[in-house]
Design an enzyme around this catalytic site. Sequence first.
Site, PDB file in Angstrom:
ATOM      1  NE  ARG A 101      -1.951  -1.755   3.122  1.00  0.00           N
ATOM      2  CZ  ARG A 101      -2.715  -2.508   3.860  1.00  0.00           C
ATOM      3  NH1 ARG A 101      -2.931  -2.207   5.095  1.00  0.00           N
ATOM      4  NH2 ARG A 101      -3.296  -3.582   3.394  1.00  0.00           N
ATOM      5  CG  ASP A 105      -2.411   0.930   7.101  1.00  0.00           C
ATOM      6  OD1 ASP A 105      -3.623   1.228   7.055  1.00  0.00           O
ATOM      7  OD2 ASP A 105      -1.965   0.012   7.816  1.00  0.00           O
TER       8      ASP A 105
END
Length: 128
Positions: free
Chosen positions: A91, A94
Amino acid sequence: MSNRVIIGIGSNIDPCHYVAAAVEILASRTTLLAQSPTVRTKPIGRPEQDDYLNTCVLLATDMDQPALQRWLHEVEQTLGRHRTADRYAPRTIDLDVLVWNGEIVSPDVAEREFLQDALCDLGFSWEE
Protein backbone atom coordinates in the site's frame (compact mmCIF):
# COMPACT_ATOMS: atom_id res chain seq x y z
CA MET A 1 -12.13 20.24 24.01
CA SER A 2 -9.25 18.96 21.96
CA ASN A 3 -8.78 15.23 21.51
CA ARG A 4 -5.26 13.78 21.71
CA VAL A 5 -4.70 11.01 19.22
CA ILE A 6 -1.81 8.83 18.11
CA ILE A 7 -1.95 7.80 14.46
CA GLY A 8 0.17 4.99 13.01
CA ILE A 9 1.49 5.69 9.51
CA GLY A 10 2.95 3.05 7.21
CA SER A 11 3.83 2.56 3.54
CA ASN A 12 5.75 0.11 1.38
CA ILE A 13 5.19 1.71 -2.02
CA ASP A 14 7.49 4.72 -2.47
CA PRO A 15 7.39 4.95 1.32
CA CYS A 16 9.58 8.03 1.86
CA HIS A 17 7.28 10.06 -0.37
CA TYR A 18 3.97 8.78 0.99
CA VAL A 19 4.87 8.85 4.69
CA ALA A 20 6.09 12.45 4.36
CA ALA A 21 2.97 13.41 2.38
CA ALA A 22 0.70 11.85 5.00
CA VAL A 23 2.43 13.70 7.85
CA GLU A 24 2.12 16.97 5.91
CA ILE A 25 -1.61 16.43 5.28
CA LEU A 26 -2.27 15.45 8.90
CA ALA A 27 -0.45 18.58 10.10
CA SER A 28 -2.55 20.75 7.76
CA ARG A 29 -5.81 19.98 9.54
CA THR A 30 -4.73 19.04 13.08
CA THR A 31 -2.11 20.20 15.54
CA LEU A 32 0.93 17.96 15.19
CA LEU A 33 2.46 17.65 18.66
CA ALA A 34 5.18 15.04 18.11
CA GLN A 35 6.42 12.35 15.74
CA SER A 36 8.18 9.10 16.60
CA PRO A 37 11.35 8.05 14.81
CA THR A 38 10.76 6.39 11.43
CA VAL A 39 11.55 2.67 11.33
CA ARG A 40 11.67 -0.02 8.66
CA THR A 41 9.76 -3.24 9.28
CA LYS A 42 9.33 -6.47 7.40
CA PRO A 43 5.86 -6.95 5.88
CA ILE A 44 3.40 -9.04 7.86
CA GLY A 45 1.51 -11.79 6.04
CA ARG A 46 3.28 -11.49 2.67
CA PRO A 47 7.06 -11.45 3.24
CA GLU A 48 7.93 -11.28 -0.50
CA GLN A 49 6.95 -7.61 -0.73
CA ASP A 50 9.07 -4.54 0.05
CA ASP A 51 9.71 -3.46 3.64
CA TYR A 52 7.44 -0.91 5.29
CA LEU A 53 8.44 2.53 6.53
CA ASN A 54 6.54 3.34 9.74
CA THR A 55 6.13 6.25 12.10
CA CYS A 56 3.50 7.50 14.53
CA VAL A 57 2.29 11.02 15.20
CA LEU A 58 0.72 12.51 18.27
CA LEU A 59 -1.82 15.13 17.32
CA ALA A 60 -4.61 17.22 18.76
CA THR A 61 -7.89 17.61 16.93
CA ASP A 62 -11.39 18.88 17.52
CA MET A 63 -12.78 16.11 15.31
CA ASP A 64 -14.60 13.31 17.09
CA GLN A 65 -13.42 9.75 16.51
CA PRO A 66 -15.86 8.85 13.67
CA ALA A 67 -15.13 12.11 11.83
CA LEU A 68 -11.37 11.61 12.18
CA GLN A 69 -11.66 8.03 10.92
CA ARG A 70 -13.64 9.19 7.85
CA TRP A 71 -11.06 11.88 7.16
CA LEU A 72 -8.16 9.41 7.47
CA HIS A 73 -9.85 7.19 4.85
CA GLU A 74 -10.18 10.23 2.57
CA VAL A 75 -6.47 11.00 3.07
CA GLU A 76 -5.59 7.39 2.20
CA GLN A 77 -7.67 7.61 -0.98
CA THR A 78 -6.07 10.95 -1.89
CA LEU A 79 -2.66 9.31 -1.53
CA GLY A 80 -3.63 6.44 -3.83
CA ARG A 81 -4.53 3.66 -1.43
CA HIS A 82 -6.71 0.99 -3.00
CA ARG A 83 -8.47 -1.24 -0.51
CA THR A 84 -8.52 -4.92 -1.46
CA ALA A 85 -9.71 -8.10 0.19
CA ASP A 86 -6.04 -8.91 0.88
CA ARG A 87 -5.33 -7.17 4.16
CA TYR A 88 -1.59 -7.74 3.63
CA ALA A 89 -1.39 -6.25 0.13
CA PRO A 90 1.24 -3.55 -0.54
CA ARG A 91 0.00 0.00 0.00
CA THR A 92 0.93 3.56 -0.65
CA ILE A 93 -0.30 4.57 2.80
CA ASP A 94 -1.95 3.10 5.87
CA LEU A 95 -3.30 5.42 8.57
CA ASP A 96 -4.60 3.88 11.79
CA VAL A 97 -5.87 5.41 15.01
CA LEU A 98 -3.85 3.67 17.72
CA VAL A 99 -4.62 5.75 20.81
CA TRP A 100 -7.59 8.01 21.50
CA ASN A 101 -7.40 10.32 24.53
CA GLY A 102 -5.04 8.00 26.39
CA GLU A 103 -6.81 4.75 25.54
CA ILE A 104 -5.38 2.17 23.13
CA VAL A 105 -8.07 1.54 20.50
CA SER A 106 -6.14 -0.66 18.06
CA PRO A 107 -5.47 -4.35 18.72
CA ASP A 108 -2.36 -4.05 16.50
CA VAL A 109 -0.50 -2.33 19.36
CA ALA A 110 -0.46 -5.53 21.44
CA GLU A 111 0.90 -7.52 18.47
CA ARG A 112 3.57 -5.20 17.08
CA GLU A 113 6.66 -4.22 19.03
CA PHE A 114 7.50 -1.34 16.68
CA LEU A 115 4.15 0.27 17.57
CA GLN A 116 4.80 -0.21 21.28
CA ASP A 117 8.23 1.42 20.85
CA ALA A 118 6.70 4.33 18.92
CA LEU A 119 4.09 4.91 21.63
CA CYS A 120 6.87 5.01 24.25
CA ASP A 121 8.79 7.48 22.09
CA LEU A 122 5.70 9.70 22.13
CA GLY A 123 5.46 9.53 25.93
CA PHE A 124 2.63 7.01 26.09
CA SER A 125 3.02 4.41 28.82
CA TRP A 126 2.34 1.06 27.14
CA GLU A 127 1.09 -1.92 29.12
CA GLU A 128 -0.61 -5.13 27.99
